[in-house]
Design an enzyme around this catalytic site. Structure first.
Site, short mmCIF file in Angstrom:
data_model
loop_
_atom_site.label_atom_id
_atom_site.label_comp_id
_atom_site.label_asym_id
_atom_site.label_seq_id
_atom_site.Cartn_x
_atom_site.Cartn_y
_atom_site.Cartn_z
N ASP A 267 0.86 -1.17 0.00
CA ASP A 267 0.00 0.00 0.00
C ASP A 267 0.91 1.23 0.00
O ASP A 267 2.13 1.13 0.19
CB ASP A 267 -0.94 -0.03 1.22
CG ASP A 267 -2.15 0.84 0.99
OD1 ASP A 267 -3.19 0.60 1.63
OD2 ASP A 267 -2.08 1.74 0.13
C1 GLC Z 1 -4.24 4.26 -0.11
C2 GLC Z 1 -5.18 3.14 0.27
C3 GLC Z 1 -5.31 2.07 -0.77
C4 GLC Z 1 -5.20 2.69 -2.15
C5 GLC Z 1 -3.78 3.21 -2.29
C6 GLC Z 1 -3.55 3.89 -3.66
O1 GLC Z 1 -3.41 4.61 0.98
O2 GLC Z 1 -4.95 2.50 1.53
O3 GLC Z 1 -6.57 1.42 -0.56
O4 GLC Z 1 -5.47 1.72 -3.14
O5 GLC Z 1 -3.44 4.14 -1.27
O6 GLC Z 1 -4.31 5.06 -3.75
#
Ligand code: GLC
Length: 723
Positions: A267
């Protein structure tokens, strides 16, 4: 290219080209991006050279056929080996046409529409140049203080798994290579992010391995069994180690035990966050732990590009680990056909035709209507009569903030508001609107205007709710009530003595104190998406008979959290026949059960459930047992009913939930019509993780339960015997 050709390509890559392939950067870093060079906020801390960018493997958040094509073109012009970029983005509940948030969609129990909405989102995203979506999010949720409950389909592992499968099928279609209107899906957040302590986002998760395997893991596994191409790591710890650096979870369980050999992406920033978590002293150690755990793509931090080469050089890790990660990324690009056609589905002319297509809006409207949950309907408040004079009162009367979090490319200008949805019926009744207060503040002038409108109306429609920023990522709240100003407003409106109907727009189960007592009817509309206002108008006028059923419990107050339907009974259950007055498991100031339970939702008609009948009362390992129940529409309205089938294991090696959802069927009955509904069970569905985590069933007594929700069920006992 086949795998051998990919391996040849891999062998041609320098070590720095391989390492840079593991990096994912947001689009401002790339030539051809509309905001190229606008390196602001967290991006400023990233020191990435031109060469690194030219060798980067994937882009986060690019959008639009023309932009993605210009980024891809510029990239390939500078790529020594012509390795195309992967374009990834958060298409979580729609792309340009925004569907209800997943927690709303879950309440529709409509798997076919869920799959259809994902397929539409895939079309709109693919034509705009996206290849991978960071969805479905399948985290099991039990704590409405956590803002991301809106992104999940709820508190049940079985139902979450079915929705995960439906979304993966919708996004990925039959073939990613043949169908360039499909998207590779990425199930997230692995694992158990929904168990963040106290509902505070990014907080510690500390649950037992058995709880993890019984409730939190199943839906991810179903998504992968449905062919989901990617997995995203969760921010949280699992058994004390952050998922992103957790070898036991990511390599031993996900890759070895489950056999997943697709791409794992961290993430945002989660690799470098191993340092503040306290399991890495520096970026070198963070990179080492993440690559050893099997994380292929590092999203938006640079530990890999800064340290993987040296880790290999000094023998800390094998170059083979790097090669495996790069090969998985190249294989995903190959599956998407990007080596033959790096622009894939991106097409400006098609884009104009496909985005927000009226058929997409119709599906969004249908899903939004099916996601609405009728929580209260007294004095025949609903459905409305066409000639009724309405005053739509509240901060959501004409609000376009109906799309909820993760509506990224969705535009508020396309949203149908509640007021416009009602007006567009053109029932020639007077319909006025007045905000009555702001989202959070009382205002005498607004109140007086609202009271004037209410005075002239036959019925008051209250439009209340949460700002979409109050849920979603980093949207945790300790107080899950509506703002006082809105509660004051509904109380003032109820005091007029006129019938009051309330529609809620929100991203989590709420504490309804002050709301439920001051309304004759209550419709939970969640964040219903682009067609929200028209869908709710259909519900209020009865053009659609509400059929939604809650997939997450509504607590009386946050003091009750966590409260969920598949709980254990304890040794002193409050409801036991011989229960004492005081010394039982209870609160002194609140019921144990939630205000509204899992599976609860009313209709404009009534359904009567007769007793359960079964072919026999003994089940052995080889065969199945079928339960039949007759259900009759005893009301005046045609309607859909989601019939739910639960099982209880009366006694196990470990304690067992008081009930577990094992099946459901959505039936449609005209007034007076009846239908026999059947559910079958085999020994397989009775298995669970024993004390040593061995997954098997026990002979003994079970209860089958069937009903309109998890609280009102008909029960029928049966035996499982070990033949
Ligand atoms: C965010 C979220 C995740 C998302 C990623 C990209 O922090 O936790 O669900 O897909 O970043 O935006």
């Amino acid at each position: 290219m086949n795998k051998d050709e990919l391996i040849l390509l891999l062998e041609e890559m320098t070590i720095s080209e391989k390492v840079n392939q593991l990096l994912q950067l947001a689009k401002p870093f790339f030539k051809g991006a509309s905001d190229e060079g606008e390196i602001t906020g967290p991006l400023e801390t990233m020191d990435v050279s031109e060469k690194v960018i030219q060798e980067t493997g994937s882009v986060l958040g690019a959008w639009g056929a023309s932009e993605t094509k210009s980024i891809q073109k510029a990239h390939l012009e500078n790529s020594r080996l012509s390795i195309p970029l992967l374009f990834m983005a958060d298409v979580v509940h729609g792309c340009k046409t925004i569907f209800p948030v997943p927690l709303a969609m879950g309440c529709s129990w409509d798997l076919k529409l869920a799959e259809e909405s994902a397929a539409i989102a895939a079309k709109e995203a693919s034509v705009s140049g996206i290849h991978v979506t960071f969805a479905p999010m399948v985290d099991l949720v039990r704590d409405p203080r956590w803002g991301r409950v809106m992104e999940s389909t709820g508190e049940d592992p079985y139902l979450n798994g079915l929705f995960a499968e439906a979304q993966v099928k919708g996004y990925q279609g039959k073939s990613l290579r043949e169908d360039n209107m499909s998207l590779a899906a990425c199930v997230k957040h692995f694992a158990a992010y929904g168990a963040s302590e106290a509902g505070r986002d990014y907080n510690t998760v500390d649950i037992s391995e058995r709880e993890l395997r019984e409730n939190y893991l199943p839906a991810y596994k179903v998504a992968l069994e449905a062919g989901c191409e990617m997995v995203m790591t969760a921010f949280n710890t699992v058994h004390g180690i952050p998922a992103t650096g957790n070898k036991e979870l990511m390599r031993n369980l996900l890759r070895e035990e489950w056999g997943f050999n697709g791409v794992v992406i961290s993430d945002w920033g989660a690799v470098k966050e191993l340092i503040p978590h306290g399991v890495a002293e520096n970026k070198r150690e963070a990179a080492e732990k993440a690559i050893l755990a099997g994380v292929d793509i590092e999203m938006m931090t640079t530990t890999y590009i800064e340290h993987i080469e040296e880790l290999i050089a000094d023998g800390s890790i094998q170059e083979q680990l790097l090669d495996e990660a790069v090969l998985r990324i190249l294989q995903l690009k190959e599956k998407l056909g990007l080596f033959e056609n790096p622009f894939r589905g991106a097409d400006e002319s098609e884009e104009a035709h496909i985005l927000l297509h009226k058929e997409h809006r119709n599906t969004a409207k249908q899903l939004a209507a099916n996601s609405c949950v009728l929580l209260k309907n007294e004095k025949n408040a609903l459905p409305l009569k066409k000639e009724t004079k309405l005053a739509v009162i509240g901060p959501f009367a004409e609000s376009t903030d109906l799309m909820g979090p993760w509506s990224w490319q969705g535009s508020k200008k396309d949203v149908v508001t509640l007021y416009s949805g009602l007006k567009s019926k053109e029932y020639h009744a007077s319909i006025t609107r007045s905000s009555g207060c702001t989202l959070t503040q009382n205002d005498d002038i607004l109140l007086k205007a609202a009271l004037r409108e209410a005075e002239k109306a036959d019925v008051i429609i209250m439009a209340l709710g949460e700002d979409s920023e109050w849920s979603g990522e980093a949207g945790s709240r300790t107080n899950i009530q509506l703002p006082e100003a809105q509660v004051d407003l509904i109380q003032r409106m109820y005091l007029t003595g006129k019938p009051v109907i309330t529609v809620l727009f929100n991203g989590r189960p709420l504490d309804l104190h002050g709301v439920i007592e001051n309304t004759d009817a209550l419709v939970e509309a969640w964040f219903p998406g682009t067609e929200g206002g028209s869908a709710v108008a259909d519900i209020l006028y009865g053009d659609v008979n509400p059929s939604g059923k809650l997939t997450m419990s509504f607590p009386y107050s946050s003091g009750q959290i966590p409260v969920y339907y598949n709980h254990y009974q304890t040794g002193r259950p409050k409801h036991a026949i011989d229960a004492q007055e005081r010394y039982v498991s209870q609160y002194l100031d609140s019921p144990n059960s939630p205000r509204f339970s899992f599976g609860y939702g009313l209709s404009y008609t009534t359904f009567v459930y007769e007793e359960i009948k079964s072919s026999k009362n003994v089940l052995n390992k080889e065969d199945s047992l079928t339960f039949t129940i007759n259900i009759k529409n005893t009301g005046k309205w045609e309607g859909a009913e989601i019939v739910q089938f639960y099982i209880r294991d009366i006694s196990g090696e470990v304690v067992r939930p008081v009930k577990e959802l094992k099946g459901f069927e959505k039936i449609y009955l005209k007034p007076g019509e009846e239908k026999k509904v059947r559910f079958s069970i085999t020994e397989k569905e009775l298995r669970y993780h024993h004390y040593e985590l061995d997954y098997r069933s026990d002979a003994g007594t079970f209860e089958a339960m069937i009903g309109p929700n998890s609280k009102e069920v008909k029960t029928h006992s049966f035996q499982l015997i070990k033949s």
